[in-house]
Write a protein that holds these residues in place. Structure first.
Motif, PDB file in Angstrom:
ATOM      1  N   ILE A 117       9.989  66.257  45.223  1.00 33.36           N
ATOM      2  CA  ILE A 117      10.334  66.985  44.158  1.00 33.36           C
ATOM      3  C   ILE A 117       9.406  67.896  44.043  1.00 33.36           C
ATOM      4  O   ILE A 117       7.855  67.466  44.051  1.00 33.36           O
TER       5      ILE A 117
ATOM      6  N   ASN B 219       6.860  68.945  41.549  1.00 33.19           N
ATOM      7  CA  ASN B 219       6.500  68.411  39.999  1.00 33.19           C
ATOM      8  C   ASN B 219       6.205  69.466  39.212  1.00 33.19           C
ATOM      9  O   ASN B 219       5.916  70.467  39.474  1.00 33.19           O
TER      10      ASN B 219
ATOM     11  N   LYS C 142       5.848  60.066  33.077  1.00 30.73           N
ATOM     12  CA  LYS C 142       4.845  60.416  34.285  1.00 30.73           C
ATOM     13  C   LYS C 142       3.495  60.350  33.836  1.00 30.73           C
ATOM     14  O   LYS C 142       3.269  60.915  32.560  1.00 30.73           O
TER      15      LYS C 142
ATOM     16  N   ASP D  31       6.774  57.951  37.346  1.00 28.14           N
ATOM     17  CA  ASP D  31       6.135  58.955  38.313  1.00 28.14           C
ATOM     18  C   ASP D  31       4.695  58.411  38.151  1.00 28.14           C
ATOM     19  O   ASP D  31       4.204  58.648  37.135  1.00 28.14           O
TER      20      ASP D  31
ATOM     21  N   ILE E  82       8.568  57.356  41.282  1.00 25.64           N
ATOM     22  CA  ILE E  82       8.182  58.479  42.075  1.00 25.64           C
ATOM     23  C   ILE E  82       6.911  58.544  42.383  1.00 25.64           C
ATOM     24  O   ILE E  82       5.988  58.253  41.566  1.00 25.64           O
TER      25      ILE E  82
ATOM     26  N   SER F 126       3.251  60.130  43.264  1.00 22.31           N
ATOM     27  CA  SER F 126       2.622  61.395  43.209  1.00 22.31           C
ATOM     28  C   SER F 126       1.196  61.265  42.985  1.00 22.31           C
ATOM     29  O   SER F 126       0.618  60.130  42.539  1.00 22.31           O
TER      30      SER F 126
ATOM     31  N   GLY G 120       6.321  63.264  44.527  1.00 23.24           N
ATOM     32  CA  GLY G 120       6.355  64.417  43.527  1.00 23.24           C
ATOM     33  C   GLY G 120       5.072  65.281  44.035  1.00 23.24           C
ATOM     34  O   GLY G 120       4.153  64.662  44.237  1.00 23.24           O
TER      35      GLY G 120
END
Ligand code: FNR
Length: 342
Positions: free
Chosen positions: A59, A61, A184, A207, A255, A257, A278
């Motif tokens: 992804i 981000n 996130k 996330d 997710i 990240s 991400g």
């Protein structure tokens, strides 16, 4: 300072500050499998987060909020790379466009360049349900990201100081928005307690946004007279945060990240419990150095690296990679043991 100038500063400082390192993934090792019984040609990297199906776990981000020509150009180029690689992509905070229709182009360019792609809208947790709906409609977005950035706001001279009512607002948005909500962090990680509150509030995707990549405390401290630089080393590392959120694995997709650089990092976050990864700072750096084609080849390389790791481990799909055995050492092992996470 205008919002557009502040956001342009973020891009400059994110590039000059670089990654803070120490996202905990160096503490995570795969167990080599001499008998993987897998063929590279059969490895399938398609995945699902919540109800969204993605052709790969990569992804692009959220990065470019604030409006302005520079952010529009970055968004256009990233959207072209996303379309070419079929990668999901988030835009940066759309609050600027909700307040001033004249800068909507900064964001709508992403849908124009990638009409059939998977695109995430983005707002801060101060957003109302109406603002959230407007942000999603603006892009015909497939999901809405809501970012939590308490430390960034506190360090930002002109930032928010009141963080009450966040869970209630997220809960109303999740109930009424009609697309999946992704909550996130932006580089300080999410703990299991916060993850549980978010899951109970109806959030289906979290996330991690862990510590060890782009560091918004360092970035914002550059613009302060009296530093709050103790926040520069604050937060939950990416590896630890994914393991924390994975405590709510039955209720949310994750997710991974925070400082993700390559396909091996992506494999590690998946093995820790994430379903996708991400990348923000690393994408921005490649874009600045090598343009749209550079981002396309960066994403394709990361996919090949991930496929190679999956072949070596004997995990031909994302589900089986999530179950690959890991050995976790160092500070991450210590963190997980102190937090009662096996
Ligand atoms: C960001 N990030 C971000 N996140 C968000 O939800 N809304 C936003 O508007 C922005 N803006 C933004 C600008 C710039 C220049 C950068 C580098 C990042 C945060 C980003 O999505 C991500 O959570 C963090 O950067 C951590 O990931 P990396 O950079 O370590 O991969």
């Amino acid at each position: 300072m205008t919002r557009a100038k502040r956001k342009a500063d973020h891009i400059t400082h994110a590039l000059s500050t670089g990654f803070s390192g120490g996202n905990g993934l160096h503490d995570v090792r795969f167990v080599h499998n001499s008998l993987p019984e897998t063929s590279l040609m059969e490895v399938d990297i398609s995945t699902a987060i919540g109800e969204l199906t993605l052709s790969s776990p990569i992804i692009i981000n959220a990065m470019t909020g604030g409006g302005g020509k520079e952010t529009e150009t970055i968004n256009r180029k990233l959207a072209q790379a996303a379309a070419a690689t079929n990668a999901a992509m988030a835009v940066g905070s759309q609050m600027a466009a909700l307040k001033d229709k004249a800068v909507e182009n900064t964001y709508t360019v992403v849908r124009k360049e990638n009409p059939n792609g998977c695109i995430f809208a983005n707002l801060g947790s101060e957003a109302t349900v109406d603002q959230a709906k407007a942000a999603v409609d603006m892009l015909e977005a497939d999901a809405l990201q809501i970012h939590l950035n308490v430390i960034q706001e506190l360090v930002m001279p002109e930032g928010d100081r009141d963080f009450k009512g966040t869970v209630a607002r997220i809960s109303s948005i999740s109930e009424r928005i009609g697309v999946p909500v992704i909550v996130k962090e932006v580089g300080f990680g999410i703990a299991k307690e916060a993850a549980k509150e978010l899951a109970d509030a109806g959030v289906s995707i979290i996330d991690a946004g862990g510590q060890g990549g782009t560091n918004f405390s360092t970035i914002e401290n550059k613009r302060r007279e009296i530093p709050l630089d103790f926040f520069d080393s604050w937060g939950i590392s990416t590896a630890a945060s994914i393991a924390e959120i994975a405590q709510c694995k039955e209720k949310v997709s994750i997710i991974g990240s925070g400082g993700i650089k390559d396909g091996a990092d992506i494999a590690k976050v998946i093995a820790l419990g994430a379903s996708a990864a991400g990348l923000a700072g690393s994408m921005l750096k490649v874009l600045k150095e090598s343009g749209t084609d550079g981002v396309i080849s960066y994403i394709e390389t990361a996919k090949s690296q991930l496929q190679a790791v999956m072949t070596a481990l004997g995990t031909p799909d994302i589900d089986s990679l999530q179950k690959a055995p890991l050995v976790i050492s160092g500070e991450t092992a210590h963190w997980l043991s102190e937090r009662g996470i096996a």
